[in-house]
Design an enzyme around this catalytic site. Structure first.
Site, PDB file in Angstrom:
ATOM      1  N   GLY A   1       0.785  -1.235   0.000  1.00 54.31           N
ATOM      2  CA  GLY A   1       0.000   0.000   0.000  1.00 54.31           C
ATOM      3  C   GLY A   1       0.811   1.277   0.000  1.00 54.31           C
TER       4      GLY A   1
ATOM      5  CB  CYS B   1       3.157  -7.416   9.066  1.00 58.95           C
ATOM      6  SG  CYS B   1       2.546  -5.895   9.795  1.00 58.95           S
TER       7      CYS B   1
ATOM      8  CG  HIS C   1      10.377  -3.582   8.801  1.00 64.89           C
ATOM      9  ND1 HIS C   1       9.402  -4.330   8.190  1.00 64.89           N
ATOM     10  CD2 HIS C   1       9.737  -2.653   9.549  1.00 64.89           C
ATOM     11  CE1 HIS C   1       8.220  -3.875   8.567  1.00 64.89           C
ATOM     12  NE2 HIS C   1       8.388  -2.869   9.378  1.00 64.89           N
TER      13      HIS C   1
END
Length: 754
Positions: free
Chosen positions: A431, A643, A694
């Protein structure tokens, strides 16, 4: 009575640690300068605790990224591939946390998971068969010495061996029990070195004791500490637990020769009854967690005093927080936009210190007539929360039909396949796209009134057009608009819903340098106008490809907000579900045929004990998600995303959410979830993350191609999507573009070989 806290927020009052660490990552400051910032913050926080009259002041709760990672490195739990890089200790530390890509080598980061039932994430220690668990670091001693030099005596804190080894993953045949003896020797060395420094108390955190424990695990815990505590000498040790009660191991815990035991009386539903049933040893201090370390509402002194009256007969009590104050913002002093009448109801970390002090004074005064006691009583006599009768009526009128989408999943899949005409292995992103400095500046200028709403929107539309052009250029199949108008996936929606309050600087650490600013639910929730429709509708006009509408689900909005305490979490979530349902239907009515409703935090408030999972959480959380999308047309494809949690054990419940497509974080957990999906014949289409967002490293085409092939070994190709494992907001533009190009190329290569 004395006072204590388990831990304190470490990023700083103004997120000083976050910004210094990010400057270090960008090579704008040196390692020594970063260390200097850390030292400055530690000393500032210790002095604050002294000034607030806290008797047991922790040290060792500070970290540049994560304390579980700190403990692992302290004990030489560093996998071979990171040692082989031959980096400096600090560089190795951050390689474990963020991954590393350079001349010395290319490694991914350690897995990252939610810390019990919180929104904090910890780095999962990775232990190999040849890992030599031993004391090699000195940070726990340096922080104690540092405080002592400043004239402050602290209680060092460290994650205990039972929890550390239970949370770790094992790359080989050995398991936790194989490392107990080495752990005993290593922790005994810690005891010895602290004793040499005339340290009086050590806090050993064992939160794993609040989980479901088998009789074998309880026996292992007892045997481990019988050996370990025999080596403690004159050092006093408190076993600290939090996030629940220790019902499976309570008797064994209190029988061990600890000098103090920390118990949670906020989330520990059976903690008091354990005391009443089994008693508590008179020769130990009871560190009673009576100040909520996870929510921001002011403590109700009358209720707490009534609880303390029941606890006090069991022995000498230390007033304590229920968990580390890491999970709440720093201080209310920085909130200038909230009125005093509102702020009076809240207590952030600094204010919770004052609450401990208040309760200490009240308990010392037999009359209990302090002014602050009367003021607190008056505060709780007020009506705090705003009500909405219309919302209450809508919830009361809900029936079973409102939670069921028709037709069934398999029939919808046929209709959607015909409408969307996507290739096998369709590619998309989760997104968000990078929030660059200029994007943040544009939003800040608009909020400050420095630019008009028109100027603000024109800028965002330009970024959306740029984002869509890039996605089309590289060949993504389902596009997103990039979310340049959004600050946070929860705060953005909360700002557009009635019933929320917002803070200016109430930041809470989520992981590493990532901080979030949870909104506060102040009243009944409702939606008065569309939230996302305009930007999504505009984005769809720029492309012939399907555009995903991006929403945050009700469970995640609830779990990432500070919730009310006067109504159930279920009722708050249903209020949110009805509001997001209205947004879903508006998106659909405006031509958006794919709508993603993220439930990233679905597992966050899952009870830690499995026996409570359904009755206390899943039986309303899963239906709340279904309520959001139950009224859409069969042709509308509903996605969701999850997640950084362990989902394998609730995978059937996730399938019951009845989404059409679910994307999971999977790259950091080595695609472990695939076995769970295969085991239950998971019906929903699925997009396991093929690379870790990340980390700043760019995965190669070959690497992603191999990951896709590994996925296809366990899942049928017609059910698989290809996507990153999470949103791209925190990444830089160059690494994001390079990674997505490689993702689409890898997907095309695999398609070509099928």
């Amino acid at each position: 009575m004395k006072t204590s806290i388990i831990g304190f927020p470490r990023v700083g009052e103004s997120r000083e640690l976050k910004f210094a660490t990010e400057r270090y990552f960008r090579k704008e400051i040196t390692a020594d300068e970063l260390e200097a910032t850390g030292k400055e913050l530690r000393n500032k926080h210790w002095q604050l605790l002294v000034d607030q009259g806290i008797d047991f002041i922790p040290s060792g709760d500070f970290s540049f990224f994560d304390t579980t990672l700190d403990t692992a490195i302290l004990l030489n739990i560093v996998p071979t591939k990171y040692q082989a890089l031959k980096l400096t200790p600090l560089e190795t530390y951050f390689a474990l946390a963020r991954g590393y890509q350079g001349e010395e080598g290319d490694v991914t980061a350690l897995a990252m998971k939610k810390w019990f039932n919180t929104n904090y994430h910890y780095m999962v220690p990775e232990i190999e068969d040849d890992t030599e668990l031993k004391l090699v670091g000195d940070q726990i001693f340096r922080s104690f010495d540092e405080a002592k030099e400043a004239g402050i005596i602290t209680r060092p804190t460290i994650l205990g061996p039972f929890t550390l080894l239970k949370l770790a993953t094992y790359q080989g045949s050995k398991r936790a029990g194989d490392f107990y003896e080495a752990a005993i020797l290593a922790y005994a060395q810690i005891f010895e070195k602290l004793s040499e420094r005339d340290c009086e108390w050590l806090q050993i955190d064992e939160p794993a004791l609040v989980l479901d424990l088998s009789p074998i695990e309880v026996k292992q815990f007892k045997a481990l500490y019988q050996k370990l505590l025999a080596k403690k000498g004159n050092l006093n040790i408190v076993a600290q637990t939090y996030f629940g009660d220790v019902r499976d191991a309570y008797q064994e815990l209190v029988e061990l020769p600890f000098d103090g035991i920390g118990l949670d009386f906020i989330e520990g539903r059976k903690t008091l009854s354990l005391l009443e049933t089994y008693g508590f040893p008179k020769d130990k201090l009871l560190f009673a967690g009576i100040i909520n370390g996870k929510n921001i509402w002011k403590n109700n002194y009358q209720q707490t005093l009534a609880l303390l009256k029941k606890i006090k007969p069991f022995g000498e009590v230390v007033l304590n927080t229920s968990c580390s104050l890491l999970h709440v913002p720093f201080t209310l002093d920085n909130e200038s936009t909230l009125s005093k009448d509102v702020k009076d109801h809240f207590a952030f970390a600094v204010e919770k210190l004052a609450e401990l002090n208040d309760l200490k004074k009240i308990m010392a005064d037999n009359d209990g007539n302090q002014v602050f006691l009367r003021e607190n009583r008056a505060l709780f006599d007020q009506e705090r929360f705003s009500k909405n009768e219309q919302v209450a009526k809508r919830i009361k009128a809900l029936t079973e039909k409102d939670f069921v989408r028709l037709p069934a999943l398999m029939k919808r899949a046929v209709v959607q396949k015909d409408k969307l005409k996507l290739p096998i292995l369709p590619t998309t992103t989760i997104g968000s796209f990078p929030q660059t400095k200029e994007v943040k500046q544009n939003r800040a200028k608009f909020k400050k009134g420095e630019i008009s709403e028109y100027e603000y929107k024109v800028f965002n539309q330009a970024k959306i057009a740029e984002c869509i052009a890039f996605q089309e250029e590289i060949g993504l199949d389902v596009l997103v608009h990039g979310e340049f108008e959004r600050n946070d996936m929860v705060e953005y929606f909360g700002e557009s819903l009635d019933g929320y309050l917002f803070t200016e600087k109430a930041w809470v650490q989520s992981y590493g340098t990532r901080c979030v600013k949870p909104p506060i639910i102040w009243g009944d929730i409702s939606r008065s106008k569309p939230i996302t429709v305009a930007y999504s509708k505009y984005a769809q006009t720029l492309t012939e490809k399907p555009m995903k509408g991006m929403l945050t689900g009700p469970v995640t909005i609830l779990n990432w907000s500070f919730p009310r305490e006067d109504i159930s979490l279920r009722e708050s979530t249903l209020q949110l579900a009805l509001a997001i349902q209205e947004e879903v239907l508006d998106l659909e009515a405006n031509g958006i045929g794919i709508i993603q409703i993220d439930e990233a935090a679905l597992r966050e408030k899952l009870p830690l004990r499995k026996s409570d999972w359904h009755s206390e959480y899943l039986d309303w959380a899963i239906p709340a998600f279904r309520l959001v999308h139950s009224k859409v047309q069969p042709t509308t494809q509903i996605h969701t995303h999850m997640c950084y949690s362990e989902f394998a054990d609730i995978i059937q419940d996730i399938d019951n959410m009845d989404a059409d497509v679910i994307s999971f974080e999977a790259s950091r957990s080595n695609l472990d979830i695939l076995d769970a999906l295969k085991a239950i014949d998971f019906q929903t289409q699925v997009g396991p993350g093929v690379y870790d967002i990340h980390s700043p490293r760019v995965p190669s085409v070959k690497e992603i191609e191999a990951t896709i092939h590994n996925i296809l070994k366990k899942l049928p190709i017609e059910k698989v999507w290809v996507n990153p494992d999470c949103g791209l907001k925190t990444r830089g533009v160059p690494e994001t573009q390079a990674s997505l190009k490689n993702l689409t190329l890898a997907a095309k290569k695999v398609r070509g070989g099928v």
